[in-house]
Design a protein around this motif. Structure first.
Motif: not given
Length: 199
Positions: A11-14, A26-47
């Motif tokens: 999470i810190n790395f991302v 940064p003044l126009h983006c008062p948001y930070s990452i709250f949580a991160v989930h890694q996605i392993k797409p299905h084979k169709g997207l990868i192909d």
């Protein structure tokens, strides 16, 4: 399709390498990452992605791969992850932004897709330096990699969430991402971020 929460180090790395470093003002983006989930797409997207990247290498010596944020309502993100870009968007062009603050206005459910973008010689996409927007007519050039949940800075203490690993194919399933409460939150209405993701 597989989606799983990542550890604090990731999470810190991302946050540092894909969020903070990409925000131009940064003044126009008062948001930070709250949580991160890694996605392993299905084979169709990868192909599809690898096929398109192979096509691009025939036109340029080396295909450049960069990162971009896709912002949309959660049901649209669900459709992209389940069925691919073309079917989810009915063949329409895809807009992604290298600056997350530009994608946030489109993310009504506080969730963004962070994608790998395969860039060819410039005829395969358009880029707007003013908004950092990439426009693709071929969604095969985008590969979803991370599901980013963001929150206002005062509530964003990056942390993992208690979400079981889900392995999904084309069958629709449902998971809920419940952001844990922090003792520093003063307004309970602003504390809970609940996201229903259907794959």
């Amino acid at each position: 399709m597989e989606i799983k929460p990542v550890g604090q180090g990731t999470i810190n790395f991302v946050q540092k390498n894909y969020w903070d470093s990409q925000i131009r003002n940064p003044l126009h983006c008062p948001y930070s990452i709250f949580a991160v989930h890694q996605i392993k797409p299905h084979k169709g997207l990868i192909d599809d992605f690898e096929e398109k990247r192979t096509e691009l290498t025939k036109k340029v010596p080396k295909v450049k791969v960069v990162w971009g944020y896709y912002g949309a309502p959660l049901n649209r993100i669900n459709e992209v992850l389940s069925y691919g870009w073309y079917r989810a968007l009915n063949g329409a062009a895809v807009n992604v932004y290298s600056d997350p603050s530009e994608a946030i206005p489109y993310a009504s459910d506080k969730v963004l897709l962070l994608c790998r973008l395969a860039l060819g010689n410039g005829t395969d996409h358009r880029y707007d330096e003013t908004t950092t927007k990439y426009t693709f007519t071929d969604g095969r050039q985008l590969m979803p990699a991370w599901l980013i949940t963001f929150a206002p800075d005062q509530y964003s203490q990056p942390q993992t969430q208690n979400v079981e690993v889900i392995n999904v194919g084309y069958e629709e399933q449902n998971i809920t991402l419940n952001a844990p409460k922090s003792s520093t939150h003063s307004n309970e209405d602003d504390v809970e971020i609940e996201v229903d993701v259907n794959f």
